[in-house]
Design a protein around this motif. Structure first.
Motif, PDB file in Angstrom:
ATOM      1  N   LYS A  49       0.701  -1.260  -0.149  1.00 35.75           N
ATOM      2  CA  LYS A  49      -0.058  -0.114  -0.117  1.00 35.75           C
ATOM      3  C   LYS A  49       1.025   1.239   0.140  1.00 35.75           C
ATOM      4  O   LYS A  49       0.449   2.262  -0.397  1.00 35.75           O
ATOM      5  CB  LYS A  49      -1.013  -0.008   1.128  1.00 35.75           C
ATOM      6  CG  LYS A  49      -1.980  -0.880   0.936  1.00 35.75           C
ATOM      7  CD  LYS A  49      -3.129  -0.945   2.055  1.00 35.75           C
ATOM      8  CE  LYS A  49      -2.405  -1.209   3.571  1.00 35.75           C
ATOM      9  NZ  LYS A  49      -2.602  -2.542   4.112  1.00 35.75           N
ATOM     10  N   TYR A  70      -3.795   6.647   7.189  1.00 37.71           N
ATOM     11  CA  TYR A  70      -4.297   6.804   5.787  1.00 37.71           C
ATOM     12  C   TYR A  70      -2.896   6.904   5.080  1.00 37.71           C
ATOM     13  O   TYR A  70      -1.861   7.020   5.442  1.00 37.71           O
ATOM     14  CB  TYR A  70      -5.010   8.331   5.640  1.00 37.71           C
ATOM     15  CG  TYR A  70      -4.231   9.553   5.844  1.00 37.71           C
ATOM     16  CD1 TYR A  70      -3.484  10.385   4.983  1.00 37.71           C
ATOM     17  CD2 TYR A  70      -4.082   9.923   7.204  1.00 37.71           C
ATOM     18  CE1 TYR A  70      -2.866  11.532   5.147  1.00 37.71           C
ATOM     19  CE2 TYR A  70      -3.296  10.934   7.549  1.00 37.71           C
ATOM     20  CZ  TYR A  70      -2.731  11.808   6.446  1.00 37.71           C
ATOM     21  OH  TYR A  70      -1.689  12.816   6.750  1.00 37.71           O
ATOM     22  N   TYR A  71      -3.252   6.878   3.645  1.00 39.99           N
ATOM     23  CA  TYR A  71      -2.092   6.647   2.646  1.00 39.99           C
ATOM     24  C   TYR A  71      -2.261   7.718   1.879  1.00 39.99           C
ATOM     25  O   TYR A  71      -3.167   7.666   0.804  1.00 39.99           O
ATOM     26  CB  TYR A  71      -2.183   5.306   1.754  1.00 39.99           C
ATOM     27  CG  TYR A  71      -1.963   4.080   2.737  1.00 39.99           C
ATOM     28  CD1 TYR A  71      -0.459   3.602   2.983  1.00 39.99           C
ATOM     29  CD2 TYR A  71      -2.970   3.352   3.400  1.00 39.99           C
ATOM     30  CE1 TYR A  71      -0.421   2.539   3.595  1.00 39.99           C
ATOM     31  CE2 TYR A  71      -2.592   2.399   4.232  1.00 39.99           C
ATOM     32  CZ  TYR A  71      -1.399   2.055   4.453  1.00 39.99           C
ATOM     33  OH  TYR A  71      -1.076   0.970   5.282  1.00 39.99           O
ATOM     34  N   PRO A  72      -1.397   8.876   1.833  1.00 40.74           N
ATOM     35  CA  PRO A  72      -1.561  10.117   1.150  1.00 40.74           C
ATOM     36  C   PRO A  72      -1.181  10.001  -0.301  1.00 40.74           C
ATOM     37  O   PRO A  72      -1.739  10.582  -1.212  1.00 40.74           O
ATOM     38  CB  PRO A  72      -0.882  11.103   1.879  1.00 40.74           C
ATOM     39  CG  PRO A  72       0.247  10.332   2.850  1.00 40.74           C
ATOM     40  CD  PRO A  72      -0.452   9.049   2.941  1.00 40.74           C
ATOM     41  N   ASN A  73      -0.318   9.117  -0.435  1.00 43.59           N
ATOM     42  CA  ASN A  73      -0.021   8.806  -1.798  1.00 43.59           C
ATOM     43  C   ASN A  73       0.378   7.004  -1.946  1.00 43.59           C
ATOM     44  O   ASN A  73       1.362   6.550  -2.036  1.00 43.59           O
ATOM     45  CB  ASN A  73       1.332   9.350  -2.128  1.00 43.59           C
ATOM     46  CG  ASN A  73       1.179  10.909  -2.005  1.00 43.59           C
ATOM     47  OD1 ASN A  73       0.587  11.311  -3.024  1.00 43.59           O
ATOM     48  ND2 ASN A  73       1.808  11.489  -1.169  1.00 43.59           N
ATOM     49  N   PRO A  74      -0.813   6.442  -2.069  1.00 42.90           N
ATOM     50  CA  PRO A  74      -0.669   4.965  -1.919  1.00 42.90           C
ATOM     51  C   PRO A  74      -0.168   4.433  -3.289  1.00 42.90           C
ATOM     52  O   PRO A  74      -0.161   5.046  -4.355  1.00 42.90           O
ATOM     53  CB  PRO A  74      -2.149   4.328  -2.085  1.00 42.90           C
ATOM     54  CG  PRO A  74      -3.096   5.431  -2.270  1.00 42.90           C
ATOM     55  CD  PRO A  74      -2.163   6.888  -1.953  1.00 42.90           C
ATOM     56  N   THR A  75       0.373   3.330  -3.421  1.00 49.80           N
ATOM     57  CA  THR A  75       0.948   2.507  -4.278  1.00 49.80           C
ATOM     58  C   THR A  75      -0.280   2.335  -5.659  1.00 49.80           C
ATOM     59  O   THR A  75      -1.539   2.327  -5.127  1.00 49.80           O
ATOM     60  CB  THR A  75       1.504   1.309  -4.197  1.00 49.80           C
ATOM     61  OG1 THR A  75       0.335   0.130  -3.703  1.00 49.80           O
ATOM     62  CG2 THR A  75       2.604   1.403  -3.119  1.00 49.80           C
ATOM     63  N   LYS A  79      -4.712   2.343  -4.782  1.00 48.56           N
ATOM     64  CA  LYS A  79      -5.044   3.676  -5.297  1.00 48.56           C
ATOM     65  C   LYS A  79      -6.576   4.044  -4.917  1.00 48.56           C
ATOM     66  O   LYS A  79      -6.871   5.147  -4.482  1.00 48.56           O
ATOM     67  CB  LYS A  79      -4.938   3.672  -6.695  1.00 48.56           C
ATOM     68  CG  LYS A  79      -5.693   3.060  -7.630  1.00 48.56           C
ATOM     69  CD  LYS A  79      -5.388   3.267  -8.989  1.00 48.56           C
ATOM     70  CE  LYS A  79      -6.348   1.989  -9.865  1.00 48.56           C
ATOM     71  NZ  LYS A  79      -6.088   2.023 -11.315  1.00 48.56           N
ATOM     72  N   GLU A  80      -7.320   2.775  -4.821  1.00 46.22           N
ATOM     73  CA  GLU A  80      -8.731   2.878  -4.436  1.00 46.22           C
ATOM     74  C   GLU A  80      -8.776   3.768  -2.767  1.00 46.22           C
ATOM     75  O   GLU A  80      -9.859   4.196  -2.372  1.00 46.22           O
ATOM     76  CB  GLU A  80      -9.352   1.611  -4.232  1.00 46.22           C
ATOM     77  CG  GLU A  80      -9.185   0.572  -3.376  1.00 46.22           C
ATOM     78  CD  GLU A  80      -9.783  -0.572  -3.610  1.00 46.22           C
ATOM     79  OE1 GLU A  80     -11.033  -0.567  -2.900  1.00 46.22           O
ATOM     80  OE2 GLU A  80      -9.358  -1.563  -3.952  1.00 46.22           O
ATOM     81  N   LYS A  82      -6.991   6.265  -1.636  1.00 45.41           N
ATOM     82  CA  LYS A  82      -6.213   7.491  -1.600  1.00 45.41           C
ATOM     83  C   LYS A  82      -7.498   8.345  -0.882  1.00 45.41           C
ATOM     84  O   LYS A  82      -8.484   8.466  -1.444  1.00 45.41           O
ATOM     85  CB  LYS A  82      -5.890   8.126  -2.893  1.00 45.41           C
ATOM     86  CG  LYS A  82      -5.253   9.310  -2.824  1.00 45.41           C
ATOM     87  CD  LYS A  82      -4.602   9.783  -4.204  1.00 45.41           C
ATOM     88  CE  LYS A  82      -4.104  11.176  -4.121  1.00 45.41           C
ATOM     89  NZ  LYS A  82      -3.354  11.700  -2.879  1.00 45.41           N
ATOM     90  N   ASP A  83      -7.104   9.358  -0.007  1.00 47.19           N
ATOM     91  CA  ASP A  83      -8.076  10.185   0.616  1.00 47.19           C
ATOM     92  C   ASP A  83      -9.254   9.523   1.281  1.00 47.19           C
ATOM     93  O   ASP A  83     -10.339   9.923   1.887  1.00 47.19           O
ATOM     94  CB  ASP A  83      -8.824  10.939  -0.278  1.00 47.19           C
ATOM     95  CG  ASP A  83      -7.716  11.846  -1.116  1.00 47.19           C
ATOM     96  OD1 ASP A  83      -6.798  12.458  -0.543  1.00 47.19           O
ATOM     97  OD2 ASP A  83      -8.038  12.127  -2.492  1.00 47.19           O
ATOM     98  N   TYR A  84      -8.936   8.390   2.032  1.00 51.11           N
ATOM     99  CA  TYR A  84      -9.610   7.588   3.011  1.00 51.11           C
ATOM    100  C   TYR A  84      -8.661   7.221   4.248  1.00 51.11           C
ATOM    101  O   TYR A  84      -7.709   7.158   4.288  1.00 51.11           O
ATOM    102  CB  TYR A  84     -10.135   6.022   2.224  1.00 51.11           C
ATOM    103  CG  TYR A  84     -11.211   6.138   1.610  1.00 51.11           C
ATOM    104  CD1 TYR A  84     -12.382   5.917   1.711  1.00 51.11           C
ATOM    105  CD2 TYR A  84     -10.888   6.874   0.179  1.00 51.11           C
ATOM    106  CE1 TYR A  84     -13.481   5.733   0.884  1.00 51.11           C
ATOM    107  CE2 TYR A  84     -12.209   6.847  -0.832  1.00 51.11           C
ATOM    108  CZ  TYR A  84     -13.119   6.417  -0.373  1.00 51.11           C
ATOM    109  OH  TYR A  84     -14.443   6.653  -1.120  1.00 51.11           O
TER     110      TYR A  84
END
Length: 97
Positions: A49, A70-75, A79-80, A82-84
């Motif tokens: 992730k 959270y993952y600000p810049n996920p792999t 990508k689903e 992002k912003d979660y």
């Protein structure tokens, strides 16, 4: 189905648009009650992730350290989300409807 994240008697987030990965329910960032969230300098890395960032949750004078991430810049594989934001450390997730 609507989901609610709560801790220490307050609703942290509510949404019917969650994403579930590895048993964790991720809420859209726009569903957060932002007054309870404080950025931290802590980061961890997930092999698929990417780099996670964390929030402390402050409610009624109590702090739940790094209880949301959270993952600000996920792999591209993640990508689903992002912003979660997802929760742990005693944050209760309930379903309605």
């Amino acid at each position: 189905m609507k989901y609610r994240a709560s801790w220490n008697g307050e609703i942290l987030a509510e949404s019917s648009e969650i994403k579930e990965i590895e048993g964790n329910k991720y809420f859209p960032q726009n569903s957060l009650n932002k007054q309870f969230f404080k950025e931290t300098e802590t980061h961890t890395t997930c092999s698929w992730k990417g780099k996670a960032s964390y929030f402390n949750i402050d409610v009624a004078g109590k702090t739940n350290k790094m209880a949301a991430w959270y993952y600000p810049n996920p792999t591209p594989l993640a990508k689903e989300i992002k912003d979660y934001v997802a929760f742990w450390k005693g944050v209760e997730i309930t379903e309605e409807g």
